[in-house]
Motif scaffolding. Structure first.
Motif, PDB file in Angstrom:
ATOM      1  N   THR A  23      12.752   1.313  -4.024  1.00  0.00           N
ATOM      2  CA  THR A  23      12.446   2.476  -3.193  1.00  0.00           C
ATOM      3  C   THR A  23      13.117   3.732  -3.740  1.00  0.00           C
ATOM      4  N   ALA A 153       2.724   0.315   7.044  1.00  0.00           N
ATOM      5  CA  ALA A 153       3.227   1.001   5.856  1.00  0.00           C
ATOM      6  C   ALA A 153       2.768   0.306   4.587  1.00  0.00           C
ATOM      7  N   VAL A 156      -1.009   0.973   4.017  1.00  0.00           N
ATOM      8  CA  VAL A 156      -1.236   2.312   3.470  1.00  0.00           C
ATOM      9  C   VAL A 156      -0.854   2.336   1.990  1.00  0.00           C
ATOM     10  N   ALA A 157       0.275   1.703   1.659  1.00  0.00           N
ATOM     11  CA  ALA A 157       0.698   1.628   0.262  1.00  0.00           C
ATOM     12  C   ALA A 157      -0.356   0.918  -0.585  1.00  0.00           C
ATOM     13  N   ILE A 196       4.375   7.554  -4.128  1.00  0.00           N
ATOM     14  CA  ILE A 196       4.327   7.527  -2.664  1.00  0.00           C
ATOM     15  C   ILE A 196       4.032   6.113  -2.168  1.00  0.00           C
ATOM     16  N   ALA A 197       3.125   5.423  -2.839  1.00  0.00           N
ATOM     17  CA  ALA A 197       2.801   4.044  -2.456  1.00  0.00           C
ATOM     18  C   ALA A 197       4.034   3.164  -2.481  1.00  0.00           C
ATOM     19  N   LEU A 200       6.610   3.684   0.380  1.00  0.00           N
ATOM     20  CA  LEU A 200       6.204   2.943   1.579  1.00  0.00           C
ATOM     21  C   LEU A 200       6.373   1.441   1.399  1.00  0.00           C
ATOM     22  N   LEU A 201       5.957   0.942   0.249  1.00  0.00           N
ATOM     23  CA  LEU A 201       5.997  -0.499   0.010  1.00  0.00           C
ATOM     24  C   LEU A 201       7.431  -0.990  -0.116  1.00  0.00           C
ATOM     25  N   ARG A 203      10.129   0.296   1.263  1.00  0.00           N
ATOM     26  CA  ARG A 203      10.729   0.292   2.603  1.00  0.00           C
ATOM     27  C   ARG A 203      10.212  -0.890   3.417  1.00  0.00           C
ATOM     28  N   SER A 204       8.920  -1.180   3.268  1.00  0.00           N
ATOM     29  CA  SER A 204       8.351  -2.310   3.992  1.00  0.00           C
ATOM     30  C   SER A 204       8.995  -3.624   3.564  1.00  0.00           C
TER      31      SER A 204
END
Length: 212
Positions: A23, A153, A156-157, A196-197, A200-201, A203-204
């Motif tokens: 991240t 999240a 979306v990623a 950006i992907a 999000l990924l 953090r997920s």
């Protein structure tokens, strides 16, 4: 008969640490086009404080970032790999190889400029070749993420990875109108959707163990 996919395993603490480092790399990768847009190594007097500062920012955001992102890919492989099948695992591996090539290519060019040289054609070729490989891997990886990870999240990623090429082209068209002749726009095409992907990924993935 409907086949139910096996559950995605909870990541171990080691995998979570890799996801967090990934991240961090993703944040730097996302910011790298902005760093390029506002700073050019070749515009700074060689050896000056400004030159050193710009060189350090470039090394961190454009070379260290993809190295950290590779840890994010290994975390993703550990989490979804057992359920992703051979194609899904191959996609993650392909994306990682392409990203490593991009880091190597831009690293060669930055290394040359750091010692007072100019752009290196071999580095540029490796960078672009790595980008093409990354696009292929990201497409497969995105589909795998959409199918295997249920949280918003991550989904979306996944779509950002799947649509990285058209999104990058759109950024390039918009950027060329707003910032013509700025090389940071070219770099945004290569890095922004993927960066950006992975923010999000990453953090997920790092949060999965704390949500269960």
């Amino acid at each position: 008969m409907t086949t139910i996919a096996p559950p995605v395993p909870t990541p171990t603490p080691t995998v979570q640490r890799r996801a967090r480092l990934g991240t961090v790399g993703a944040v730097l990768w996302t910011l790298s086009s902005g760093v390029w847009a506002v700073s050019e190594m070749e515009d700074q007097p060689f050896g000056s404080l400004a030159f050193v500062a710009v060189a350090a920012a470039w090394w961190i955001c454009m070379v260290a970032a993809p190295v950290l992102l590779l840890l994010g890919h290994s975390a993703l492989a550990a989490v979804v790999g057992p359920t992703a099948g051979r194609i899904g695992r191959a996609g993650i591996g392909t994306a990682a190889v392409g990203l490593a090539a991009m880091g190597l290519g831009i690293g060669i060019e930055i290394a040359s400029m750091t010692v007072g040289g100019g752009e290196v054609e071999a580095g540029h070729a490796i960078l672009l070749g790595g980008f093409v490989v990354t696009l292929i891997g990201d497409l497969i990886t995105g589909v795998t993420v959409i199918r295997r990870l249920a949280d918003p999240a991550a989904r979306v990623a996944g779509w950002l990875l799947v649509l990285a090429l058209p999104l990058g082209i759109g950024l390039g068209v918009l950027g060329s109108m707003l910032l013509p002749h700025n090389d940071g726009v070219f770099w945004a095409v290569l890095t922004l959707p993927t960066g950006i992907a992975w923010v999000l990924l990453g953090r997920s993935l790092s949060a999965r163990g704390t949500l269960r």
